[in-house]
Design a protein around this motif. Sequence first.
Motif, PDB file in Angstrom:
ATOM      1  N   ASP A   1      -0.200   4.002   1.286  1.00  0.00           N
ATOM      2  CA  ASP A   1      -0.505   4.706   2.536  1.00  0.00           C
ATOM      3  C   ASP A   1      -0.989   3.696   3.581  1.00  0.00           C
ATOM      4  OD1 ASP A   1      -0.980   6.633   4.429  1.00  0.00           O
ATOM      5  OD2 ASP A   1      -2.722   7.508   3.425  1.00  0.00           O
TER       6      ASP A   1
ATOM      7  N   GLY B   1      -0.842   3.660   6.641  1.00  0.00           N
ATOM      8  CA  GLY B   1      -1.373   4.259   7.865  1.00  0.00           C
ATOM      9  C   GLY B   1      -2.821   4.707   7.734  1.00  0.00           C
ATOM     10  N   ASN B   2      -3.354   4.689   6.529  1.00  0.00           N
ATOM     11  CA  ASN B   2      -4.734   5.117   6.299  1.00  0.00           C
ATOM     12  C   ASN B   2      -5.653   3.905   6.421  1.00  0.00           C
ATOM     13  OD1 ASN B   2      -7.186   6.065   5.386  1.00  0.00           O
ATOM     14  ND2 ASN B   2      -6.311   7.251   3.714  1.00  0.00           N
TER      15      ASN B   2
ATOM     16  N   SER C   1      -8.803   3.532   7.077  1.00  0.00           N
ATOM     17  CA  SER C   1     -10.088   3.600   6.388  1.00  0.00           C
ATOM     18  C   SER C   1      -9.944   3.203   4.916  1.00  0.00           C
ATOM     19  CB  SER C   1     -10.663   5.004   6.510  1.00  0.00           C
ATOM     20  OG  SER C   1     -11.886   5.093   5.826  1.00  0.00           O
ATOM     21  N   ALA C   2      -8.944   3.748   4.262  1.00  0.00           N
ATOM     22  CA  ALA C   2      -8.724   3.424   2.849  1.00  0.00           C
ATOM     23  C   ALA C   2      -8.352   1.953   2.679  1.00  0.00           C
ATOM     24  CB  ALA C   2      -7.637   4.316   2.258  1.00  0.00           C
TER      25      ALA C   2
ATOM     26  N   SER D   1       0.822  -1.207   0.000  1.00  0.00           N
ATOM     27  CA  SER D   1       0.000   0.000   0.000  1.00  0.00           C
ATOM     28  C   SER D   1       0.859   1.261   0.000  1.00  0.00           C
ATOM     29  CB  SER D   1      -0.907   0.004   1.230  1.00  0.00           C
ATOM     30  OG  SER D   1      -1.619   1.216   1.303  1.00  0.00           O
TER      31      SER D   1
END
Length: 101
Positions: free
Chosen positions: A83, A85-86, A88-89, A81
């Motif tokens: 991101d 740390g995201n 929700s995504a 990924s």
Amino acid sequence: YSLTRRSQVTPQVQRRVFEHVKQRTSESTPSVEQLSEELYSELAIPKVAVRQLVRKSVHRLSKKKITKHQRELILAHVQQSHDPGNLSALCDELQHDMTAI
């Protein structure tokens, strides 16, 4: 509630609550409060204990088991990924990817 009342929560009571929640949630999605009220009249334990047992049962039934293969796919997806740390995504992406499996 007191220690003496905790002893009223026997394995049989726990099983009765779990089976009731399992049966009722397979038909529809009643609230914890509704399920608790349905059970309270037949169980000789405090309402707070019934509510806690219902919540625990709902939680147990809502957990989905995943296979080793699915776990590996999830780990690979998170590692690749852009991101990680995201949360929700990641959840949205994984939900979409896991429905294809």
